[in-house]
Design a protein around this motif. Structure first.
Motif, short mmCIF file in Angstrom:
data_model
loop_
_atom_site.label_atom_id
_atom_site.label_comp_id
_atom_site.label_asym_id
_atom_site.label_seq_id
_atom_site.Cartn_x
_atom_site.Cartn_y
_atom_site.Cartn_z
N ALA A 104 0.99 -1.37 0.33
CA ALA A 104 0.03 -0.36 0.27
C ALA A 104 1.08 0.87 0.03
N PRO A 105 2.00 1.30 0.86
CA PRO A 105 2.51 3.11 1.30
C PRO A 105 3.24 2.47 -0.48
N ALA A 106 3.73 1.10 -1.46
CA ALA A 106 4.11 1.97 -2.63
C ALA A 106 3.65 2.73 -4.03
N LYS A 107 2.01 2.87 -3.54
CA LYS A 107 1.32 3.50 -4.61
C LYS A 107 1.59 4.90 -4.30
N PRO A 108 1.05 5.28 -3.00
CA PRO A 108 1.31 7.11 -3.00
C PRO A 108 3.26 7.42 -3.59
N LYS A 109 4.00 6.49 -3.46
CA LYS A 109 5.17 6.78 -3.96
C LYS A 109 5.34 6.82 -5.54
N THR A 110 4.21 5.67 -5.93
CA THR A 110 4.64 5.82 -7.12
C THR A 110 3.81 6.86 -8.15
N LEU A 111 2.92 7.27 -7.65
CA LEU A 111 1.91 8.39 -7.95
C LEU A 111 2.71 10.11 -7.67
N LEU A 112 3.21 10.06 -6.74
CA LEU A 112 4.32 10.63 -6.14
C LEU A 112 5.78 11.09 -7.33
N ARG A 113 6.61 10.39 -7.57
CA ARG A 113 7.60 10.19 -8.31
C ARG A 113 6.58 10.27 -10.26
N LEU A 114 5.24 10.25 -10.55
CA LEU A 114 4.95 10.26 -11.54
C LEU A 114 4.29 11.73 -11.84
N LEU A 115 3.86 12.21 -11.02
CA LEU A 115 3.57 13.92 -10.93
C LEU A 115 4.58 13.97 -10.25
N LEU A 116 6.03 13.89 -9.82
CA LEU A 116 6.98 14.49 -9.87
C LEU A 116 7.79 15.06 -10.95
N LEU A 117 8.03 14.16 -12.18
CA LEU A 117 8.82 14.05 -13.73
C LEU A 117 8.57 14.61 -14.52
N PRO A 118 7.03 14.95 -14.63
CA PRO A 118 6.65 16.64 -15.49
C PRO A 118 6.90 17.42 -15.02
N LEU A 119 7.22 17.45 -13.87
CA LEU A 119 7.63 18.68 -12.94
C LEU A 119 8.86 19.24 -13.29
#
Length: 165
Positions: free
Chosen positions: A14-29
């Motif tokens: 479960a904790p991996a999902k927020p990390k993956t989502l955060l990484r996907l959001l940070l990449l375009p930034l």
């Protein structure tokens, strides 16, 4: 009621999902920030030639410092130790940032924005791979593998191709 191994595995991941989502959001930034560096190089080259390279660098950092001060004032109290309590080596970036901008200001008018950026990229990625590999500065170690070597080689190829183009 007993918890099944499937439930346990789901909870563990479960904790991996927020990390993956955060990484996907940070990449375009991060990509946008990289684009901003190209714009900065385009602005700094002519500014350096008009007012001098050191004055151009000082003006860029002055504007940046003013914006950061405003953001700090608006964001409220910050957590963490006082600046005087930090290890001195962590403040090296205060020296490296201006040196980077001075080099950017000097190089861009002579070698162009694309060549400057790919040369910076090659230096950044090359050093980053070493920092990851050895776990310097308290970062998690991530060993250099074949894919990373290939990526570095492709960046060097891009540097050569852009310099010839």
């Amino acid at each position: 009621m007993q918890t099944s191994s499937i439930d346990t595995a789901a909870q563990a991941s479960a904790p991996a999902k927020p990390k993956t989502l955060l990484r996907l959001l940070l990449l375009p930034l991060v990509i946008l920030a990289g684009m901003g560096l190209s714009v900065e190089a385009g602005l700094l080259g002519p500014l350096g030639e008009q007012v001098g390279h050191l004055w151009a660098t000082l003006s860029i950092f002055g504007v940046g410092a003013a914006i950061l001060l405003l953001l700090l004032l608006l964001s409220g109290p910050q957590k963490g130790p006082a600046l005087t309590e930090l290890p001195r080596w962590q403040l090296i970036g205060g020296f490296l940032g201006p040196m980077y901008v001075v080099v950017l200001t000097l190089a861009t008018p002579h070698i162009g924005i694309a060549m400057t950026m790919i040369a910076i990229l090659s230096g950044q990625v090359g050093k980053s791979v070493l920092i990851d590999h050895f776990g310097w500065f308290g970062t998690a170690r991530k060993r250099v593998n074949g894919e990373r070597w290939i990526a570095l080689l492709l960046i060097v190829v891009a540097l050569v191709l852009i310099s010839r183009g």
